[in-house]
Design a protein around this motif. Structure first.
Motif, PDB file in Angstrom:
ATOM      1  N   THR A  24       0.742  -1.142   0.060  1.00 49.72           N
ATOM      2  CA  THR A  24      -0.014  -0.140  -0.127  1.00 49.72           C
ATOM      3  C   THR A  24       0.830   1.181   0.134  1.00 49.72           C
ATOM      4  N   ASP A  27       2.476   1.933  -3.487  1.00 46.25           N
ATOM      5  CA  ASP A  27       1.430   2.096  -4.596  1.00 46.25           C
ATOM      6  C   ASP A  27       1.023   3.737  -4.431  1.00 46.25           C
ATOM      7  N   ARG A  28       1.654   4.538  -5.311  1.00 45.93           N
ATOM      8  CA  ARG A  28       1.448   5.777  -5.415  1.00 45.93           C
ATOM      9  C   ARG A  28      -0.047   6.406  -5.923  1.00 45.93           C
ATOM     10  N   ARG A  29      -0.899   5.377  -6.310  1.00 53.80           N
ATOM     11  CA  ARG A  29      -2.214   5.570  -6.671  1.00 53.80           C
ATOM     12  C   ARG A  29      -3.072   5.555  -5.433  1.00 53.80           C
ATOM     13  N   THR A  30      -2.612   5.197  -4.295  1.00 51.78           N
ATOM     14  CA  THR A  30      -3.590   5.302  -3.202  1.00 51.78           C
ATOM     15  C   THR A  30      -3.263   6.743  -2.486  1.00 51.78           C
ATOM     16  N   ASP A  31      -4.120   7.173  -1.986  1.00 53.78           N
ATOM     17  CA  ASP A  31      -4.271   8.417  -1.201  1.00 53.78           C
ATOM     18  C   ASP A  31      -3.384   8.440  -0.134  1.00 53.78           C
ATOM     19  N   ARG A  32      -2.944   9.722   0.504  1.00 59.51           N
ATOM     20  CA  ARG A  32      -2.200   9.765   1.805  1.00 59.51           C
ATOM     21  C   ARG A  32      -2.502   9.080   2.741  1.00 59.51           C
ATOM     22  N   GLU A  34      -4.518   6.498   3.340  1.00 62.40           N
ATOM     23  CA  GLU A  34      -4.389   5.146   3.318  1.00 62.40           C
ATOM     24  C   GLU A  34      -3.045   4.695   3.504  1.00 62.40           C
ATOM     25  N   ARG A  35      -2.076   5.579   2.974  1.00 65.42           N
ATOM     26  CA  ARG A  35      -0.484   5.304   3.141  1.00 65.42           C
ATOM     27  C   ARG A  35      -0.174   5.432   4.378  1.00 65.42           C
TER      28      ARG A  35
END
Length: 348
Positions: A24, A27-32, A34-35
């Protein structure tokens, strides 16, 4: 949940959680948001797996102002970051998590700089034991007292991160619990009329109860131990459940629970014993923190914070503790048989 808090994850579960968290984060497609949530989960997983260098780095990299991280530092006044204190005072909040967790983590108090003064806020049941165990210059206060705010403060379960400890530091602190000698002598006098060896037994979790708890076993499961290994067996259960008769196979289990008060009393009693046989509960941490010879009975999927696998047949937390784990869920027969064999050799 504190960093030392309970979570019924196996080691394999923890490794899978770590892999998901790292995927997660990558994966830079997830928003901050979630990260950041994944970063916290990664921190916990690294700790439980004993990957300390990575864990310390991950802790210091967390942005404290993000909502998924800020709860970790609440209710801190002015968070200590592990830097030199100089003449500043430090308050440590040692109240969150279970009592066993707090006893387990207390060893790190001795490693703290004193600076302009050290105050530790802990729970009432632990206060007297902590006061006798550590430097008398440390000010201990219970939760019912308002702990004075230091110039900086921290949570006790942050100390491994802030101090950058390793496995040698964790195990090398033992013994670190020191009960009042007057209490120890009082228990010695009370037990003197009973033949040795004195073996303390704890089979259920007196704080949470045993229903549905995979750590607990029926008292009758200890019958092979009581039958085969001659000893005086002493209950370490403060409040035995109603179904407990305090006898196994017609042989008595001494119930000395009535005089037990706080954990200073528990520690003073255990300090007199020749051996302890216990499940995963606060009693195990007292016995381990005293450096007493102990058998720890573990379920098939024990809590990974025991740091198993680093010491053959034991735990990195307590060098005098032998761990015995179920070979299949819910089956205690093989566990007790192993304890019987090993205690027969040791005490026979």
């Amino acid at each position: 949940m504190s960093i030392a808090g309970r979570s019924w994850l196996s080691r394999a579960d923890t490794e899978r959680r770590l892999a998901r968290a790292e995927a997660t984060i990558a994966d830079r497609r997830t928003d901050r948001d979630e990260r950041m949530a994944a970063a916290v989960q990664r921190l916990f997983a690294l700790w439980l797996l004993g990957r300390f260098d990575e864990c310390w780095s991950a802790f210091h990299d967390l942005p404290r102002d993000h909502e998924h991280v800020s709860w970790l530092v609440e209710p801190l006044h002015n968070a200590w970051t592990g830097t030199l204190l100089g003449d500043r005072s430090l308050t440590v909040h040692a109240t969150r998590g279970g009592l066993g967790d707090l006893i387990q983590m207390a060893r790190f108090i001795a490693l703290l700089p004193r600076g302009g003064g050290l105050v530790v806020e802990t729970r009432p049941a632990l206060l007297r034991l902590m006061q006798t165990s550590f430097d008398p210059a440390i000010v201990w206060t219970s939760r019912i007292d308002a702990a004075p705010p230091g110039d900086v403060d921290t949570q006790m379960d942050f100390l491994p991160f802030l101090l950058g400890v390793d496995l040698a530091t964790i195990g090398g602190a033992v013994p670190y619990l020191r009960p009042d000698p007057v209490d120890v002598e009082r228990w010695a006098t009370r037990l003197a009329s009973w033949p040795r060896p004195w073996i303390g037994v704890c089979w259920t979790n007196q704080e949470d109860g045993s229903v549905g708890d995979p750590r607990c076993l029926a008292l009758e499961s200890l019958a092979p131990l009581v039958r085969v290994v001659p000893a005086t067996y002493i209950s370490l259960i403060e409040r035995p459940p109603p179904e407990i008769t305090n006898s196994v196979d017609g042989r008595p289990i001494l119930d000395v629970a009535e005089p037990l008060g706080d954990f200073a009393d528990v520690a003073a009693l255990i300090a007199n014993l020749d051996h302890v046989v216990t499940i995963d509960t606060a009693v195990a941490h007292v016995a381990g923190g005293l450096g007493q010879p102990t058998h720890l009975l573990l379920p098939h999927e024990p809590f990974p914070n025991w740091l198993l696998g680093f010491v053959p047949g034991g735990t990195a937390w307590y060098p005098t503790m032998r761990t015995v784990r179920q070979t299949s869920p819910g089956e205690w027969g093989d566990v007790v048989a192993t304890v019987v064999a090993e205690l027969s050799d040791r005490l026979g």
